[in-house]
Structure formats: structure tokens, C-alpha cells
Enzyme design. Structure first.
Site, mmCIF file in Angstrom:
data_model
loop_
_atom_site.group_PDB
_atom_site.id
_atom_site.type_symbol
_atom_site.label_atom_id
_atom_site.label_comp_id
_atom_site.label_asym_id
_atom_site.label_seq_id
_atom_site.Cartn_x
_atom_site.Cartn_y
_atom_site.Cartn_z
ATOM 1 N N GLY A 50 19.695 40.822 48.822
ATOM 2 C CA GLY A 50 19.859 40.921 47.371
ATOM 3 C C GLY A 50 18.504 40.998 46.701
ATOM 4 N N GLN A 55 12.639 40.265 39.850
ATOM 5 C CA GLN A 55 11.834 40.201 41.078
ATOM 6 C C GLN A 55 10.940 41.429 41.246
ATOM 7 O OE1 GLN A 55 15.460 39.088 43.666
ATOM 8 N NE2 GLN A 55 13.742 38.096 44.677
ATOM 9 N N CYS A 95 14.417 33.879 49.848
ATOM 10 C CA CYS A 95 14.284 34.704 48.655
ATOM 11 C C CYS A 95 13.104 35.643 48.864
ATOM 12 C CB CYS A 95 14.049 33.809 47.438
ATOM 13 S SG CYS A 95 13.830 34.719 45.898
ATOM 14 N N LEU A 96 13.295 36.928 48.587
ATOM 15 C CA LEU A 96 12.215 37.904 48.794
ATOM 16 C C LEU A 96 10.991 37.576 47.939
ATOM 17 C CD1 LEU A 96 14.193 41.273 49.012
ATOM 18 C CD2 LEU A 96 12.955 40.126 50.864
ATOM 19 N N HIS A 137 23.087 33.587 43.667
ATOM 20 C CA HIS A 137 21.626 33.543 43.800
ATOM 21 C C HIS A 137 20.982 34.578 42.861
ATOM 22 C CE1 HIS A 137 17.878 33.402 46.553
ATOM 23 N NE2 HIS A 137 17.643 34.389 45.705
ATOM 24 N N GLU A 138 21.524 35.805 42.881
ATOM 25 C CA GLU A 138 20.930 36.883 42.077
ATOM 26 C C GLU A 138 21.188 36.673 40.582
ATOM 27 O OE1 GLU A 138 18.833 38.570 43.622
ATOM 28 O OE2 GLU A 138 19.535 38.055 45.623
ATOM 29 N N HIS A 141 18.683 34.437 39.229
ATOM 30 C CA HIS A 141 17.409 35.112 38.945
ATOM 31 C C HIS A 141 17.392 35.667 37.518
ATOM 32 C CE1 HIS A 141 14.861 35.129 42.468
ATOM 33 N NE2 HIS A 141 15.816 35.559 43.263
HETATM 34 ZN ZN ZN Z 1 15.857 35.423 45.276
#
Ligand code: ZN
Length: 178
Positions: A50, A55, A95-96, A137-138, A141
């Protein structure tokens, strides 16, 4: 083109973009579709499941996901809303934007997701387990919330040095830009 797609990159903690509440998407144009494509490419390249717009430094309510990490399972969610969350379960998340950090996060096991596609068409679906987790999660963000806000005391200690290293890396990059 509204977004500078060529220069889009995944920003890392503690970049302030990750702490902003994103604005709803109102323009469903080819720029938005191009942004989603670019985000999917960055997500796949990073082997993530995701990726949310903040991000990549875009403060709008859109995220992309693929729970299998494969292009055929890719979805784009614009202005997503989580409804009817039910049943809490704990699982490990990464998380990226926080490379090298994995923490246990409690989330609803099941929920309903209401969103729009890149053309503005509304859709909704029931999600469970990994798909429900990614959507939560997204969506976090898009509200400036990170997994770091959800970790328990054990993870707080375990991730301390990794987070300090990311903070130092960010400061040295910010210094280099000046
Ligand atoms: Zn993340």
C-alpha cells in the site's frame, strides 16, 4: 500536469508531509489517474502492499494498494472512508516511509470501505484481514497518523535506534538541500 510525476519519490519519517491531514480529492482528471499509476509503480518497486499520497509528498486523499504485491490485484481508492470496523486483531506492520521498522498494530479485523475510483465513481466493499488492515493503515496516512502512534511499549523501545537513525538521515538530507 498538476503533479511533478518524474520527481515523485517516497518520503521517509520524519518528513513533515507524513503528519499532515490531507484534503479531499475534487478533480477527477487525467492528472489524478497519472498520479495513481506513478504511485502504484513506486509501491511495486518498494515491494509494498500500500502507498498513500502523503508518502510521495502529495497531500490529497488517495491511496493505492495490492495485497498480493501483484499488478492484477492493484486498487486505487480516492476519498476512502472506513465504516463499521469490527473485531480487533494484532499483527505486524511495516511502512514504506519507515524502512526497517516493523511493529505490532491492533486494528479492526473486518470493515466496510467506501471510496471513489480515479474517475470519481463511488464504490464500496467488505474487507477482512490483510485487505482491511491495509485500508486502515493507508487511511491513517491521509490523516497524518503513522504506525508509530499505535505501537506498544515493547516496540517503542525496540524501534528507538532505528527511528533515531532515520531522524539523523532526514536532518543530513535537509541540510544538503539548503
Ligand atoms: Zn505506511
Amino acid at each position: 500536469m498538476k503533479y511533478d510525476l518524474e520527481s515523485l519519490r517516497i518520503v521517509h519519517y520524519p518528513d513533515p508531509c507524513l503528519r499532515k491531514k490531507c484534503a479531499p480529492v475534487t478533480a477527477f482528471d487525467t492528472d489524478l489517474a497519472a498520479l495513481a499509476d506513478r504511485m502504484l509503480a513506486l509501491m511495486m518497486a518498494g515491494k509494498g502492499v500500500g502507498l498513500a499520497a502523503p508518502q510521495v509528498g502529495v497531500l490529497e486523499r488517495i491511496f493505492v494498494m495490492s495485497h498480493t504485491c501483484k499488478p492484477e490485484d492493484a486498487r486505487v481508492l480516492v476519498n476512502p472512508v472506513i465504516r463499521e470496523p469490527a473485531g480487533m486483531v494484532e499483527a505486524e506492520e511495516g511502512c514504506l516511509s519507515i524502512p526497517g521498522v516493523h511493529v505490532q498494530v491492533r486494528r479492526a479485523q473486518h470493515c466496510r470501505i467506501v471510496a471513489q475510483d480515479v474517475s470519481g465513481k463511488s464504490f464500496e466493499f467488505e474487507a477482512a484481514d490483510l485487505i482491511a488492515r491495509i485500508c486502515q493503515h493507508e487511511t491513517d496516512h491521509l490523516n497524518g497518523v503513522l504506525i508509530l502512534d499505535k505501537m506498544g511499549p515493547t516496540d517503542r523501545i525496540a524501534t528507538k535506534s532505528a527511528l533515531k537513525a532515520l531522524e539523523a538521515q532526514y536532518r543530513s538530507k535537509a541540510g544538503a538541500r539548503r
